[in-house]
Write an enzyme that holds these catalytic residues in place. Structure first.
Site, PDB file in Angstrom:
ATOM      1  N   MET A 124       0.900  -1.032   0.022  1.00  0.00           N
ATOM      2  CA  MET A 124       0.146   0.002   0.085  1.00  0.00           C
ATOM      3  C   MET A 124       0.917   1.234   0.127  1.00  0.00           C
ATOM      4  SD  MET A 124      -3.098   1.229  -0.109  1.00  0.00           S
ATOM      5  CE  MET A 124      -4.074  -0.050   0.079  1.00  0.00           C
ATOM      6  N   ASP A 125       0.681   2.143  -0.859  1.00  0.00           N
ATOM      7  CA  ASP A 125       1.764   3.472  -1.133  1.00  0.00           C
ATOM      8  C   ASP A 125       0.840   4.498  -0.190  1.00  0.00           C
ATOM      9  OD1 ASP A 125       3.320   1.830  -2.463  1.00  0.00           O
ATOM     10  OD2 ASP A 125       3.122   2.834  -4.228  1.00  0.00           O
TER      11      ASP A 125
ATOM     12  N   LYS B 221       6.748  -2.954  -5.883  1.00  0.00           N
ATOM     13  CA  LYS B 221       7.231  -2.865  -7.430  1.00  0.00           C
ATOM     14  C   LYS B 221       6.798  -4.289  -8.241  1.00  0.00           C
ATOM     15  CE  LYS B 221      11.312  -0.583  -6.024  1.00  0.00           C
ATOM     16  NZ  LYS B 221      11.028   0.680  -6.692  1.00  0.00           N
TER      17      LYS B 221
ATOM     18  N   ASN C 140       3.188  -3.502  -9.276  1.00  0.00           N
ATOM     19  CA  ASN C 140       3.004  -2.541 -10.198  1.00  0.00           C
ATOM     20  C   ASN C 140       3.433  -3.248 -11.630  1.00  0.00           C
ATOM     21  OD1 ASN C 140       2.506  -0.617  -8.374  1.00  0.00           O
ATOM     22  ND2 ASN C 140       4.676   0.112  -8.238  1.00  0.00           N
TER      23      ASN C 140
ATOM     24  N   ASN D  59      18.335   0.631 -12.056  1.00  0.00           N
ATOM     25  CA  ASN D  59      18.249   2.040 -12.357  1.00  0.00           C
ATOM     26  C   ASN D  59      19.800   2.623 -11.801  1.00  0.00           C
ATOM     27  OD1 ASN D  59      18.257   2.837  -9.520  1.00  0.00           O
ATOM     28  ND2 ASN D  59      15.813   3.305  -9.664  1.00  0.00           N
TER      29      ASN D  59
ATOM     30  N   THR E  93       7.353   8.049  -9.562  1.00  0.00           N
ATOM     31  CA  THR E  93       7.231   6.772  -9.103  1.00  0.00           C
ATOM     32  C   THR E  93       6.622   5.761  -9.949  1.00  0.00           C
ATOM     33  OG1 THR E  93       6.372   7.942  -7.146  1.00  0.00           O
ATOM     34  CG2 THR E  93       5.780   5.620  -7.297  1.00  0.00           C
TER      35      THR E  93
ATOM     36  N   GLY F   5      10.035   3.011 -13.621  1.00  0.00           N
ATOM     37  CA  GLY F   5      11.035   1.984 -13.761  1.00  0.00           C
ATOM     38  C   GLY F   5      10.179   0.836 -13.845  1.00  0.00           C
ATOM     39  N   ASP F   6       9.138   0.704 -13.085  1.00  0.00           N
ATOM     40  CA  ASP F   6       8.175  -0.835 -13.222  1.00  0.00           C
ATOM     41  C   ASP F   6       7.834  -0.619 -14.609  1.00  0.00           C
ATOM     42  OD1 ASP F   6       8.759  -0.967 -10.475  1.00  0.00           O
ATOM     43  OD2 ASP F   6       7.238  -0.042  -9.650  1.00  0.00           O
TER      44      ASP F   6
END
Ligand code: RIB
Length: 303
Positions: free
Chosen positions: A15-16, A43, A46, A184, A249, A252-253
């Protein structure tokens, strides 16, 4: 476009809690935030949602707790047509990420791994579908899970992509033979001690990563500089697409998921890197993690 591809993600579900502020606080400083909210993240989740959104058939293997966040996150994965039959619900606490976003769209993330760190390596391996075309892993679970899954995939000739986030210096020597290893900039620094800032340092870091991981391709996600590809012979740089940065956010995913699918579809790693760049550029132009994932149409229209 990717509907024939079966993908399996072994990874985190969080949970973000997202807080926006003009400037992030320094030590001992107290600043006022402008907005906050909760969003589905992690991650692994996502990347699973990104794979599903662009059309792949996706299975998620992971762990949450039997708490309110765990229930919401599983429901969301189901709503994205993701097979959650091997997401365990007996973890201690569902993973949580506190995400601070400054006025330039740059983030700082603190992750409490909770249940994500409690995934059982033996159960994870046995839950990987034998017909999976792609196995996608990240570093937001425990190291034993990643090692066991990579070794299983290598033995069974499954194309495997490792996204090295978050930044940890894990033992790449124990997870050798993946198809693509993709950190990354800060993750590259954590793994090699080298910040990939120019062509020379990108090459140096890529060579170290390949030597340690024996991955076929090393793809560095370089943020505003695009991405790089090292195949053991030649270094290629892929410039970024221009975009208005709102929130980085999960960019990258999105990059990793789309790059991996495109590679499976055509076997063309250069085109895969370019498609990943397009997906990442769209993701940074939107707020949130899963909410920022583009559709195939949006990716194809990007230029
Ligand atoms: O990559 C972005 C993700 O990192 C967020 O969704 C957060 O959960 C952290 O794990």
């Amino acid at each position: 476009m990717y509907s024939n591809i079966h993908a399996t993600v072994v990874g985190s579900i969080n949970m973000d809690m997202i807080l926006n502020m003009p400037k992030v606080p320094g030590t001992g400083e107290n600043v006022l935030g402008s907005t906050y909210g909760y969003a589905n993240g992690g991650k692994g989740a996502n990347q699973a949602c990104a794979l599903a959104k662009v059309g792949a058939k996706v299975k998620m293997i992971g762990k949450v707790a039997d708490d309110a966040n765990g229930k919401k996150l599983i429901e969301n994965l189901k709503n994205n047509n993701i097979d959650v039959s091997d997401v365990a619900t007996d973890g201690s606490q569902t993973g949580l990420a506190a995400i601070l976003i400054d006025g330039d769209g740059k983030n700082r993330i603190v992750v409490y791994e909770g249940a994500n760190a409690e995934i059982d390596p033996v159960k994870a391996v046995s839950a990987i579908r034998p017909d999976t075309d792609l196995l996608l892993l990240q570093f937001e679970t425990n190291e034993d899970v990643i090692i066991a899954c990579v070794n299983h995939a290598v033995k069974n000739n499954i194309t495997t992509v490792i996204d090295c986030g978050p930044a940890k210096n894990l033992c790449l020597e124990k997870m050798q033979g993946a198809t693509i290893l993709s950190p990354n900039e800060s993750e590259t620094q954590a793994l090699t001690g080298i910040l990939p800032a120019d062509e020379e340092s990108i090459l140096q870091a890529s060579e170290i990563l390949q030597k340690r991981s024996k991955a076929k391709y090393i793809v560095l996600k370089l943020g505003a500089k695009g991405c790089s590809l090292w195949d053991g012979k030649e270094l290629k740089l892929f410039p970024p697409y221009k975009t208005n940065v709102v929130d980085t956010t999960a960019a990258g995913d999105c990059f990793t998921a789309v790059m991996a699918l495109e590679y499976i579809k055509n076997g063309d790693i250069c085109n895969a890197c370019d498609m990943g760049n397009k997906a990442g550029a769209i993701a940074v132009s939107r707020m949130g993690a899963e909410n920022s994932i583009p559709t195939v149409q949006e990716i194809l229209q990007m230029h």
